[in-house]
Scaffold this motif. Structure first.
Motif, PDB file in Angstrom:
ATOM      1  N   TRP A   1       1.412  15.373   0.804  1.00 29.80           N
ATOM      2  CA  TRP A   1       1.037  15.000   2.030  1.00 29.80           C
ATOM      3  C   TRP A   1       0.531  16.712   2.361  1.00 29.80           C
ATOM      4  O   TRP A   1      -0.452  16.925   3.043  1.00 29.80           O
TER       5      TRP A   1
ATOM      6  N   GLU B   1      -3.209  17.751   1.267  1.00 33.95           N
ATOM      7  CA  GLU B   1      -3.965  16.926   1.980  1.00 33.95           C
ATOM      8  C   GLU B   1      -4.471  17.631   3.355  1.00 33.95           C
ATOM      9  O   GLU B   1      -5.590  17.507   3.765  1.00 33.95           O
TER      10      GLU B   1
ATOM     11  N   SER C   1      -4.032  17.691  -4.349  1.00 34.99           N
ATOM     12  CA  SER C   1      -4.441  17.216  -3.136  1.00 34.99           C
ATOM     13  C   SER C   1      -5.222  18.386  -2.099  1.00 34.99           C
ATOM     14  O   SER C   1      -6.158  17.962  -1.444  1.00 34.99           O
TER      15      SER C   1
ATOM     16  N   GLN D   1       3.890   7.311   4.636  1.00 38.25           N
ATOM     17  CA  GLN D   1       2.611   7.272   4.632  1.00 38.25           C
ATOM     18  C   GLN D   1       2.095   7.568   3.075  1.00 38.25           C
ATOM     19  O   GLN D   1       0.986   6.898   2.630  1.00 38.25           O
ATOM     20  N   ILE D   2       2.393   8.507   2.437  1.00 37.57           N
ATOM     21  CA  ILE D   2       2.054   8.681   1.180  1.00 37.57           C
ATOM     22  C   ILE D   2       2.240   7.596   0.292  1.00 37.57           C
ATOM     23  O   ILE D   2       1.586   7.232  -0.729  1.00 37.57           O
TER      24      ILE D   2
ATOM     25  N   ASN E   1       2.485   4.602   0.957  1.00 37.35           N
ATOM     26  CA  ASN E   1       1.857   3.332   1.283  1.00 37.35           C
ATOM     27  C   ASN E   1       0.425   3.829   0.641  1.00 37.35           C
ATOM     28  O   ASN E   1      -0.219   2.840   0.297  1.00 37.35           O
ATOM     29  N   HIS E   2      -0.114   4.976   0.624  1.00 36.25           N
ATOM     30  CA  HIS E   2      -1.297   5.138   0.553  1.00 36.25           C
ATOM     31  C   HIS E   2      -1.703   4.893  -1.147  1.00 36.25           C
ATOM     32  O   HIS E   2      -2.712   4.224  -1.347  1.00 36.25           O
ATOM     33  N   PHE E   3      -0.401   5.183  -1.927  1.00 38.00           N
ATOM     34  CA  PHE E   3      -0.319   4.873  -3.221  1.00 38.00           C
ATOM     35  C   PHE E   3       0.336   3.510  -3.579  1.00 38.00           C
ATOM     36  O   PHE E   3       1.241   3.714  -4.262  1.00 38.00           O
TER      37      PHE E   3
ATOM     38  N   GLN F   1      -0.957   0.432  -4.670  1.00 44.19           N
ATOM     39  CA  GLN F   1      -2.252  -0.366  -4.640  1.00 44.19           C
ATOM     40  C   GLN F   1      -2.192  -1.674  -5.545  1.00 44.19           C
ATOM     41  O   GLN F   1      -3.045  -2.474  -5.532  1.00 44.19           O
TER      42      GLN F   1
END
Ligand code: F3S
Length: 399
Positions: free
Chosen positions: A205, A208, A238, A274-275, A277-279, A281
């Motif tokens: 996080w 990025e 990141s 959020q991180i 959720n991003h990963f 997949q």
């Protein structure tokens, strides 16, 4: 740039064509970055080992060096290669790749470089000392050397770390200078940070959002080496962050100059989510679990064993852990290895999920607790990766 008489002789070719070229490389890098001198280094950690990442051009580079039979002048060791040097067939590595990989390692060895093949040299006894100037090149190792040990290194490329290992000098710029090591942003960590994957999510996080800017983390409670290595690795991946401070934990943090802080940011539960959720997949069945980015310590491996308890990995799922050969050599580690193999866990050494070709080629749906691994494995869209804590992973893939 000011050069000593000896350095000038190296540049002028008095020690051979190869030394002149390597000195020229380091001088040029220094000039571009505003360095006014070269400084001696204590040791070097050299990336550019896997045949997957260096390809055929490495052999022309080696040919140039072998003309003058150059050797390293400081203790130097290697980053992971593209395969486990013993169990490469088990990994699914092809003969042609293995042959080229062995040639690369042999060439490095002939230059006097130790074939440690790990991104965590500090776990096998090569701990940098406070204030040491180094030429390290693997991004997570660089951030640990700077942040956890208070040594000083820029993130070198493979060729520049090798050049410095041979000539014994690096250019004096960037993180070698005290004034460039101060934090600019305070991160107030409000989210609960327990698991390795939480440290990894925090690092990802931050990197990025604040590319390349040195942070000062406050309110991080448990920061042992294994946790800090997850944080640093993700931040480096990141956001190319090569140094950071953690209040009450990292050696420079208590004496650091905080007058350059420009803002304070908060990392809370929603940022952490959020991180994750991003990963998140994977929509189909998991094929592979990868742990050990950066390379696992013995404690990491013990934790996998104790978390599994009497359970075994489910049929059809591979569970791979990456570590270093040296850590897995003692009797305790060997026993652990046998025990874990019986439960379906494989420990591979000398390589990792990112620099070996087989993970990307052969497995689609991958679980990991490392945001750095997740980042590199999903970059070209080939793999789907879900980031979870170790306990969640084990819960999901064992029975
Ligand atoms: Fe190490 Fe490979 Fe991760 S080199 S930091 S395990 S990408």
């Amino acid at each position: 740039m000011f050069l000593t008489t000896e350095q000038q002789k190296m540049l002028d070719g008095e020690h051979g064509h190869a030394i002149a070229k390597l000195t020229h490389l380091i001088v040029k890098i220094g000039e571009v970055n505003g360095a006014t001198r070269l400084i001696p280094i204590k040791n070097a950690q050299i990336a550019g080992v896997s045949y997957l990442t260096v390809g055929e051009p490495i052999f022309s580079f080696f040919n140039m060096l072998s003309e003058d039979n150059v050797k390293v002048s400081v203790p130097s060791w290697l980053n992971p290669a593209g395969m486990d040097m013993k169990k490469w067939k088990e990994m699914g590595i092809k003969n042609d790749f293995a042959e080229k990989q062995r040639r690369i390692i042999k060439q490095y060895q002939e230059m006097g470089i130790q074939t440690t093949l790990t991104c965590t040299p500090y776990l096998i006894g090569y701990k940098p000392k406070f204030g040491d100037h180094l030429a390290w090149s693997e991004s997570s190792a660089v951030s640990i050397a700077n942040a956890y040990y208070g040594a000083r290194t820029n993130r070198e490329g493979g060729p520049s770390s090798l050049a410095s290992a041979i000539i014994g000098f690096t250019a004096d710029y960037g993180l070698h200078k005290k004034e460039n090591r101060v934090p600019r942003i305070v991160v107030d960590v409000k989210a609960t940070i327990n698991h390795f994957s939480d440290f990894s999510a925090l690092g990802y996080w931050y990197g990025e959002k604040f590319h390349g800017i040195i942070p000062y983390f406050k309110s991080v409670k448990n920061a042992n080496i294994d946790q800090v290595k997850m944080l640093g690795a993700a931040m480096a991946a990141s956001g190319s962050v090569a140094h950071f401070h953690i209040a009450k934990h990292t050696p420079e943090a208590e004496k650091v100059d905080l007058s350059h802080i420009s803002e304070t940011v908060t990392f809370d539960e929603s940022d952490k989510k959020q991180i994750y959720n991003h990963f998140n997949q994977i929509k189909e069945r998991v094929n592979l679990v990868v742990i050990g980015c950066p390379h696992s310590s013995l404690e990491d491996v013990k934790l996998i064993d104790s978390s599994l308890g009497d359970k075994s990995i489910k049929e059809g799922i591979k569970f791979w852990v990456f570590s270093s050969q040296k850590l897995m050599q003692n009797d305790e580690a060997k026993k652990l290895l046998t025990n874990l193999e019986e439960k379906g866990v494989k420990i591979f050494t000398d390589t990792c999920m990112v620099v070996s070709p087989v993970v990307r080629e052969n497995y689609k749906n991958i679980l990991t607790n490392s945001a750095k691994a997740a980042f590199y494995l999903t970059r070209d869209g080939t793999n789907k990766v879900t980031l979870l804590s170790l306990s969640e992973i084990i819960e999901g893939v064992s029975e």
